[in-house]
Design an enzyme around this catalytic site. Sequence first.
Site: not given
Ligand SMILES: Cc1ncc(COP(=O)(O)O)c(C=O)c1O
Length: 386
Positions: A50, A277
């Site tokens: 993601k 700035y």
């Molecule tokens: C539902 C879920 N699973 C797994 C992960 C992966 O987490 P991490 O990046 O800490 O491994 C996330 C990330 O936020 C998540 O939202």
Amino acid sequence: MIPPSTVARPSTTLDLSPITATITLSALAHNLSELRRLVHPTCDILAVVKADAYGHGAPTITQALIDLGIQRFGVATVQEGSALRAHGVTQPILVMGGLIPSHIPELIHQRLTPVLSHEDMIYALAESLPRHAPPYPVHTKVDTGMRRLGFNPESVVSWLDSKPFESKLAIEGVMTHLADADDSNQEFTEQQLACFQTVLTHVKRAGHSIALIHAANSAGIMYHPSSHFTMVRPGLMLYGYTTRKPRNSDIALQPVMNVSTHVVHVRSAKPEEFIGYSRGFKTTRTSKIAVLPVGYAHGYSRSLSNRGMVLIQGQRVPIIGKICMDMMLVDVTDLAHVGIGEEVVLVGKQEHEEISVEEIADSLGTLPYEVLCNIGTRAHHVYRPH
Ligand SMILES: Cc1ncc(COP(=O)(O)O)c(C=O)c1O
């Protein structure tokens, strides 16, 4: 009429981009093999890609992970899942974030797997499926303590017994999310896992057989072997970072991303001159100042004004004055000669020095996730094998 320029055009957009994220795919492979050492060989791995693979560029990272044998991916939204499909990803994609009914047509069209956390979405999805369609695979989430998404533990079995699951929906996975797995005090995580285990026992007793049972994010994978179940969901550790100090000494992760820019101007300043700035910095000596074409518009936080460091010629040099929208200034007085176009590392290694994502995150009072997303998603990505 403006005469045609005699200046050669740059050969790639890389030459035009103020900020470049160089992604080393062998580091990704290394981190995945470190991860594989921690989980049982039969445990499935769903790679979390993601937020544009935490700023590393989801399409290329996903393809690289497919080449390394990963067959499942996790995204936050239907939009992110659709984007991966548009890049030719045919593997199962789990949409882990919250959904609303208007997302369903695209979800179905793109064959994305939803995580259901609310009864309205169970019915909305079931009603949207064509009459004689085969059961649509879904995962369901149990809220064991995160208090974000998920069914209450007591209600899960009754939802799995509900009408939509008789023919329209097929329960492929049951998951929970750990709220505090990187805390050295493991009590809360153990409570969450015990709660999840109770739900799983009831689900099994009710006659449901679930292929994918998953709870572990990176911290779960590293610090809680009992959270691995039949699948793990790593994100951060694939990209080479952790949130807990000291790191798990059993594994050695390699940062995948190196972020760089270049010097666009070098000037001198007298002692006692104000810089930038709000007159945000005052020189104390005759100074040499390099201007970099990066600012908060590129995700480089303004809070690093007068605090952050960058690497030039393998040396740490301080940011001076306020970081602007698209420029910042660094004090290069102590370097021999700094020229226009010279490479500047904002995140990562240069010669023997390193500015880690964790260092920047600590300095900002945030986590590596935020630094990666802010800078990585705005940078021009360059992928190299080693
Ligand atoms: C539902 C879920 N699973 C797994 C992960 C992966 O987490 P991490 O990046 O800490 O491994 C996330 C990330 O936020 C998540 O939202």
